[in-house]
Scaffold this motif. Structure first.
Motif, PDB file in Angstrom:
ATOM      1  N   ARG A 206       0.810  -1.204   0.000  1.00  0.00           N
ATOM      2  CA  ARG A 206       0.000   0.000   0.000  1.00  0.00           C
ATOM      3  C   ARG A 206       0.857   1.275   0.000  1.00  0.00           C
ATOM      4  NH1 ARG A 206      -5.494  -0.716   1.449  1.00  0.00           N
ATOM      5  NH2 ARG A 206      -4.977  -2.925   1.488  1.00  0.00           N
ATOM      6  N   PHE A 207       2.089   1.192  -0.526  1.00  0.00           N
ATOM      7  CA  PHE A 207       2.964   2.363  -0.648  1.00  0.00           C
ATOM      8  C   PHE A 207       2.217   3.422  -1.461  1.00  0.00           C
ATOM      9  CE2 PHE A 207       6.264   5.003  -2.424  1.00  0.00           C
ATOM     10  CZ  PHE A 207       7.339   4.956  -1.557  1.00  0.00           C
ATOM     11  N   THR A 208       2.072   4.628  -0.892  1.00  0.00           N
ATOM     12  CA  THR A 208       1.210   5.647  -1.500  1.00  0.00           C
ATOM     13  C   THR A 208       2.009   6.872  -1.912  1.00  0.00           C
ATOM     14  OG1 THR A 208      -0.645   4.906  -0.140  1.00  0.00           O
ATOM     15  CG2 THR A 208      -0.838   7.066  -1.177  1.00  0.00           C
ATOM     16  N   VAL A 209       1.931   7.197  -3.206  1.00  0.00           N
ATOM     17  CA  VAL A 209       2.528   8.428  -3.726  1.00  0.00           C
ATOM     18  C   VAL A 209       1.504   9.533  -3.554  1.00  0.00           C
ATOM     19  CG1 VAL A 209       3.599   9.542  -5.720  1.00  0.00           C
ATOM     20  CG2 VAL A 209       3.824   7.059  -5.404  1.00  0.00           C
ATOM     21  N   ASN A 210       1.823  10.506  -2.720  1.00  0.00           N
ATOM     22  CA  ASN A 210       0.904  11.604  -2.432  1.00  0.00           C
ATOM     23  C   ASN A 210       1.232  12.835  -3.268  1.00  0.00           C
ATOM     24  OD1 ASN A 210      -0.947  11.195   0.239  1.00  0.00           O
ATOM     25  ND2 ASN A 210       0.865   9.894   0.302  1.00  0.00           N
ATOM     26  N   HIS A 211       0.212  13.443  -3.835  1.00  0.00           N
ATOM     27  CA  HIS A 211       0.257  14.643  -4.679  1.00  0.00           C
ATOM     28  C   HIS A 211       0.517  14.291  -6.144  1.00  0.00           C
ATOM     29  CE1 HIS A 211       0.077  16.527  -0.885  1.00  0.00           C
ATOM     30  NE2 HIS A 211       1.364  16.602  -0.642  1.00  0.00           N
ATOM     31  N   PHE A 212       1.705  13.713  -6.450  1.00  0.00           N
ATOM     32  CA  PHE A 212       2.019  13.263  -7.810  1.00  0.00           C
ATOM     33  C   PHE A 212       1.875  14.424  -8.790  1.00  0.00           C
ATOM     34  CE2 PHE A 212       1.239   9.969 -11.323  1.00  0.00           C
ATOM     35  CZ  PHE A 212       2.564   9.585 -11.335  1.00  0.00           C
ATOM     36  N   GLY A 213       2.583  15.530  -8.481  1.00  0.00           N
ATOM     37  CA  GLY A 213       2.355  16.778  -9.186  1.00  0.00           C
ATOM     38  C   GLY A 213       2.740  16.796 -10.647  1.00  0.00           C
ATOM     39  N   VAL A 214       3.954  16.351 -10.985  1.00  0.00           N
ATOM     40  CA  VAL A 214       4.427  16.407 -12.377  1.00  0.00           C
ATOM     41  C   VAL A 214       4.831  14.989 -12.797  1.00  0.00           C
ATOM     42  CG1 VAL A 214       6.016  17.514 -13.988  1.00  0.00           C
ATOM     43  CG2 VAL A 214       5.255  18.750 -11.959  1.00  0.00           C
ATOM     44  N   PRO A 215       3.861  14.199 -13.208  1.00  0.00           N
ATOM     45  CA  PRO A 215       4.146  12.815 -13.597  1.00  0.00           C
ATOM     46  C   PRO A 215       4.389  12.689 -15.098  1.00  0.00           C
ATOM     47  CG  PRO A 215       1.796  13.117 -13.450  1.00  0.00           C
ATOM     48  CD  PRO A 215       2.421  14.474 -13.190  1.00  0.00           C
ATOM     49  N   SER A 216       4.854  11.540 -15.491  1.00  0.00           N
ATOM     50  CA  SER A 216       4.987  11.204 -16.911  1.00  0.00           C
ATOM     51  C   SER A 216       4.296   9.864 -17.139  1.00  0.00           C
ATOM     52  CB  SER A 216       6.467  11.095 -17.295  1.00  0.00           C
ATOM     53  OG  SER A 216       7.079   9.991 -16.628  1.00  0.00           O
ATOM     54  N   THR A 217       4.128   9.501 -18.402  1.00  0.00           N
ATOM     55  CA  THR A 217       3.521   8.199 -18.688  1.00  0.00           C
ATOM     56  C   THR A 217       4.387   7.076 -18.125  1.00  0.00           C
ATOM     57  OG1 THR A 217       4.604   8.207 -20.856  1.00  0.00           O
ATOM     58  CG2 THR A 217       2.347   9.024 -20.759  1.00  0.00           C
ATOM     59  N   ALA A 218       5.710   7.233 -18.206  1.00  0.00           N
ATOM     60  CA  ALA A 218       6.605   6.192 -17.688  1.00  0.00           C
ATOM     61  C   ALA A 218       6.421   6.005 -16.183  1.00  0.00           C
ATOM     62  CB  ALA A 218       8.059   6.551 -17.997  1.00  0.00           C
ATOM     63  N   MET A 219       6.187   7.098 -15.463  1.00  0.00           N
ATOM     64  CA  MET A 219       5.984   6.992 -14.017  1.00  0.00           C
ATOM     65  C   MET A 219       4.710   6.230 -13.692  1.00  0.00           C
ATOM     66  SD  MET A 219       6.957  10.845 -12.839  1.00  0.00           S
ATOM     67  CE  MET A 219       8.493  11.626 -13.357  1.00  0.00           C
ATOM     68  N   VAL A 220       3.662   6.459 -14.466  1.00  0.00           N
ATOM     69  CA  VAL A 220       2.410   5.738 -14.229  1.00  0.00           C
ATOM     70  C   VAL A 220       2.630   4.243 -14.433  1.00  0.00           C
ATOM     71  CG1 VAL A 220       0.031   5.424 -14.996  1.00  0.00           C
ATOM     72  CG2 VAL A 220       0.995   7.734 -14.827  1.00  0.00           C
ATOM     73  N   PHE A 221       3.325   3.874 -15.501  1.00  0.00           N
ATOM     74  CA  PHE A 221       3.613   2.455 -15.727  1.00  0.00           C
ATOM     75  C   PHE A 221       4.441   1.862 -14.588  1.00  0.00           C
ATOM     76  CE2 PHE A 221       3.285   3.515 -20.475  1.00  0.00           C
ATOM     77  CZ  PHE A 221       1.960   3.123 -20.523  1.00  0.00           C
ATOM     78  N   LYS A 222       5.380   2.657 -14.060  1.00  0.00           N
ATOM     79  CA  LYS A 222       6.223   2.189 -12.957  1.00  0.00           C
ATOM     80  C   LYS A 222       5.388   1.981 -11.698  1.00  0.00           C
ATOM     81  CE  LYS A 222      10.537   1.627 -11.303  1.00  0.00           C
ATOM     82  NZ  LYS A 222      11.492   0.625 -11.839  1.00  0.00           N
ATOM     83  N   ILE A 223       4.467   2.898 -11.438  1.00  0.00           N
ATOM     84  CA  ILE A 223       3.584   2.751 -10.275  1.00  0.00           C
ATOM     85  C   ILE A 223       2.780   1.457 -10.387  1.00  0.00           C
ATOM     86  CG2 ILE A 223       1.476   3.690  -9.224  1.00  0.00           C
ATOM     87  CD1 ILE A 223       2.653   6.472  -9.685  1.00  0.00           C
ATOM     88  N   LYS A 224       2.275   1.181 -11.580  1.00  0.00           N
ATOM     89  CA  LYS A 224       1.516  -0.055 -11.776  1.00  0.00           C
ATOM     90  C   LYS A 224       2.401  -1.275 -11.553  1.00  0.00           C
ATOM     91  CE  LYS A 224      -1.330  -2.553 -15.113  1.00  0.00           C
ATOM     92  NZ  LYS A 224      -1.909  -2.556 -16.486  1.00  0.00           N
ATOM     93  N   ALA A 225       3.606  -1.246 -12.093  1.00  0.00           N
ATOM     94  CA  ALA A 225       4.507  -2.389 -11.962  1.00  0.00           C
ATOM     95  C   ALA A 225       4.874  -2.655 -10.508  1.00  0.00           C
ATOM     96  CB  ALA A 225       5.767  -2.147 -12.783  1.00  0.00           C
ATOM     97  N   LEU A 226       4.983  -1.584  -9.718  1.00  0.00           N
ATOM     98  CA  LEU A 226       5.379  -1.728  -8.324  1.00  0.00           C
ATOM     99  C   LEU A 226       4.183  -1.899  -7.389  1.00  0.00           C
ATOM    100  CD1 LEU A 226       8.165   1.009  -8.224  1.00  0.00           C
ATOM    101  CD2 LEU A 226       8.492  -1.478  -8.184  1.00  0.00           C
ATOM    102  N   ASN A 227       2.968  -1.898  -7.952  1.00  0.00           N
ATOM    103  CA  ASN A 227       1.737  -2.099  -7.181  1.00  0.00           C
ATOM    104  C   ASN A 227       1.557  -1.021  -6.122  1.00  0.00           C
ATOM    105  OD1 ASN A 227      -0.661  -3.494  -6.680  1.00  0.00           O
ATOM    106  ND2 ASN A 227       0.239  -4.665  -5.013  1.00  0.00           N
ATOM    107  N   ALA A 228       1.899   0.215  -6.478  1.00  0.00           N
ATOM    108  CA  ALA A 228       1.746   1.334  -5.555  1.00  0.00           C
ATOM    109  C   ALA A 228       0.365   1.963  -5.713  1.00  0.00           C
ATOM    110  CB  ALA A 228       2.845   2.367  -5.784  1.00  0.00           C
ATOM    111  N   VAL A 229       0.077   2.930  -4.866  1.00  0.00           N
ATOM    112  CA  VAL A 229      -1.204   3.613  -4.805  1.00  0.00           C
ATOM    113  C   VAL A 229      -0.933   5.108  -4.956  1.00  0.00           C
ATOM    114  CG1 VAL A 229      -3.184   4.092  -3.298  1.00  0.00           C
ATOM    115  CG2 VAL A 229      -2.144   1.821  -3.293  1.00  0.00           C
ATOM    116  N   VAL A 230      -1.892   5.843  -5.492  1.00  0.00           N
ATOM    117  CA  VAL A 230      -1.733   7.288  -5.653  1.00  0.00           C
ATOM    118  C   VAL A 230      -2.860   8.026  -4.951  1.00  0.00           C
ATOM    119  CG1 VAL A 230      -1.729   9.224  -7.286  1.00  0.00           C
ATOM    120  CG2 VAL A 230      -0.474   7.122  -7.831  1.00  0.00           C
ATOM    121  N   SER A 231      -2.491   9.050  -4.197  1.00  0.00           N
ATOM    122  CA  SER A 231      -3.449  10.008  -3.652  1.00  0.00           C
ATOM    123  C   SER A 231      -3.082  11.361  -4.246  1.00  0.00           C
ATOM    124  CB  SER A 231      -3.377  10.054  -2.124  1.00  0.00           C
ATOM    125  OG  SER A 231      -4.309  10.992  -1.613  1.00  0.00           O
TER     126      SER A 231
END
Length: 598
Positions: A420-445
């Motif tokens: 349940r590692f949670t990235v909070n805010h996620f202000g300036v993301p890229s498409t690669a970061m979204v794919f990485k979040i999915k691969a690592l099974n993280a959560v975004v707030s």
């Protein structure tokens, strides 16, 4: 007092845990005392449970949900036990109680009760809304008005909410001396990271260049004198060490807490995450939170997330055990859960760490909190190994990369599944970061005010494309990443329905109504998940709140209309009539004025 984490902006854990007591396991609810049942009847009940998405009645006993469906469906319960039918909401729509997964209750109450300079309108639970400060001249006029209203010339003027971007500049001693050079003036900026003072404050606190020599972020002018700017963590920490007693009045803390509690209740919130617990003053915050968790004046549940660096500074090697010990204070309305760290600086003041192509002027903002991802991972590793749910404040593209690379290193060192590692805010993301979040099974707030309130202000410095795609909510959801939204109050006002409206419309709410990156928009059904069940999942309390299901707390938000069926443009205007906390009905009218405190 360590204020590092507060000034930078602030679940269920995995299977492999070094300390079993750190793992939040699913637990059966306490056995209900089914002596009397209250059945709430509504025009429509939206449960957020996909198996039974809609209903018209919900049965409650001992603060928990017994059953949901139609009145006929509830008969196995209502035929057996004494039952009272509550039809007060027969023409209303009931949702699970809204959840604010990232806010700062005490800090918000403190600063919202100070003279305001904030650029956006701010609601006031006990009076008329603050209209907002449009520009530098309006800000200076407001400061002069605030100062002139104080009869004692030596009394300190503390104001909150200066926005360097909307004002066009950061204030300094010379600018504030135009208000008064003798009355001590302290300005706390809108992101909570920077302080600005006048000559009166410098003299009042006997701050000299020699005393602050070597402290990063304290401004010195060309003549070697203090320029009144205390920028970012270390500098602001110093100012708080000398002026904190005037900025935070312990005798006012219960009232400050009540202020934020009422503001949230009127927005339909029944559970909130306190995402920097201990950053102001650990002992003081614990006392206030415990008092409110048993007070009839309170109207919400609080999930405190402790600040890792603060506990480390206070307790050293015993920090993790001390964090575990907070669980002894848990009750139905106070649920300690998780730990928080910070990757970089703030979105609003443009101190987040930016990589190529940097800011338009070539600057990179502020540095990352840690030298690199390896150092960041090393700091978090003891908490990771102990099975904690980790939240990270992460804004700029470099900050986000540091966060995700640190998570990769943690997973490599000790794999965890439901971390349940949670990235909070996620202000300036890229498409690669979204794919990485999915691969690592993280959560975004995500902080959706970056679109609805900040895009127009930030685009000159960041570029239109990056300001438009802040948070990338559409891509996150389409990739199956559990995503919630938050206000980060006091960074913006807690208003879940306005936040949901922003998810759906991607519109600027206060300026020209421009739609930013419309391809990232989502349907109302997804937006409502983000303020109910997804927010509960983000905090690790989805077994207790977030949907209307048997066994969960009877927490509801009562609305005039269903945000999922009205025209999308009107979602933010749906009126909250009441909340229900553990079966106790709290009309909005009940929180319109302060009440006696414990």
């Amino acid at each position: 007092m360590n204020l590092k984490i507060k000034l930078i902006s602030i679940g269920i854990v995995g299977l492999f845990s070094g300390l079993a007591s750190a793992v939040q396991l699913l637990e059966p609810p306490s056995t209900p005392k089914v002596s009397n049942i209250t059945v709430f009847v509504a025009k429509k009940i939206v449960t957020m449970d996909p198996a039974i998405p809609n209903a018209t009645a919900v049965a409650v006993a001992d603060g928990r949900i017994l059953s949901v469906g139609s009145l006929e469906d509830l008969k196995p319960w209502t035929d057996k036990y004494p039952t009272q039918i509550n039809r007060d909401f027969a023409n209303k729509v009931i949702y699970p109680g809204f959840i604010e997964p990232h806010a700062h209750t005490l800090m918000g109450g403190i600063v919202f009760n100070k003279p305001m300079l904030f650029p956006a309108p701010m609601p006031n639970p006990w009076g008329p809304a603050f209209p907002g400060i449009a520009n530098l001249q309006a800000g200076m006029d407001a400061l002069k008005k605030y100062s002139n209203a104080i009869k004692d010339p030596n009394q300190i003027l503390m104001a909150w909410g200066w926005d360097e971007v909307s004002m066009g500049r950061a204030p300094d001693r010379q600018l504030l001396d135009q208000v008064s050079a003798t009355r001590p003036i302290i300005i706390w900026n809108a992101s909570g990271r920077n302080f600005y003072v006048n000559s009166g404050a410098i003299n009042h606190y006997s701050i000299t260049p020699d005393k602050v020599k070597g402290i990063t972020g304290i401004g010195i002018d060309k003549n070697g004198q203090l320029n009144g700017q205390f920028l970012d963590v270390t500098a602001a920490e110093y100012l708080m060490s000398v002026a904190g007693k005037d900025i935070m009045n312990p005798s006012q803390m219960p009232r400050d807490y009540l202020y934020m509690s009422d503001l949230m209740q009127q927005a339909g919130i029944t559970t909130m995450g306190e995402l920097s617990f201990g950053a102001l003053d650990l002992d003081m915050e614990l006392k206030v939170a415990r008092d409110f968790s048993t007070s009839s004046a309170g109207s919400m549940r609080v999930v405190p997330v402790v600040t890792g660096e603060v506990l480390k500074a206070k307790y050293g090697d015993k920090a993790i055990q001390e964090a575990l010990n907070f669980k002894r204070y848990d009750n139905d309305r106070l649920i300690f859960q998780g730990v928080k760290f910070f990757s970089d600086g703030g979105y609003m003041p443009e101190t987040m760490h930016m990589g190529h192509p940097t800011y338009v002027d070539g600057g990179i903002g502020g540095p990352s909190t840690y030298a690199n991802a390896k150092d960041f991972a090393s700091t978090m590793k003891p908490w990771w190994d102990a099975g904690f749910h980790i939240h990270v404040h992460s804004n700029g593209d470099v900050g986000n990369l540091d966060t995700l690379n640190a998570l990769q290193l943690l997973q490599d060192s000790k794999p965890r599944f439901d971390h349940r590692f949670t990235v909070n805010h996620f202000g300036v993301p890229s498409t690669a970061m979204v794919f990485k979040i999915k691969a690592l099974n993280a959560v975004v707030s995500a902080n959706v005010s970056y679109i609805s309130q900040r895009a127009k202000l930030q685009s000159p410095a960041m570029g239109t494309d990056r300001a438009s795609t802040a948070t990338r909510l559409g891509m996150l959801v389409r990739n199956g990443i559990v995503t919630s939204i938050h206000s980060d109050a006091p960074v913006s006002a807690p208003n879940p329905l306005q936040e949901a409206w922003s998810v759906v419309t991607r519109r600027d709410v206060y300026n020209d109504g421009k739609v930013w990156a419309p391809a990232e928009a989502l349907p109302p059904s997804e937006a409502m998940k983000m303020i109910t069940i997804n927010a509960a999942y983000t905090l690790g309390v989805e077994d207790k709140v977030g949907s209307i299901e048997a066994g969960k707390f009877a927490d509801f938000t009562v609305l005039d209309a269903d945000p999922q069926t009205i025209p999308e443009i009107k979602i933010k205007d749906v009126a909250v009539q009441a909340t229900v906390l553990g079966g106790r009905v709290i009309p909005v009218s009940e929180t319109k004025q302060p009440r006696p405190l414990p």
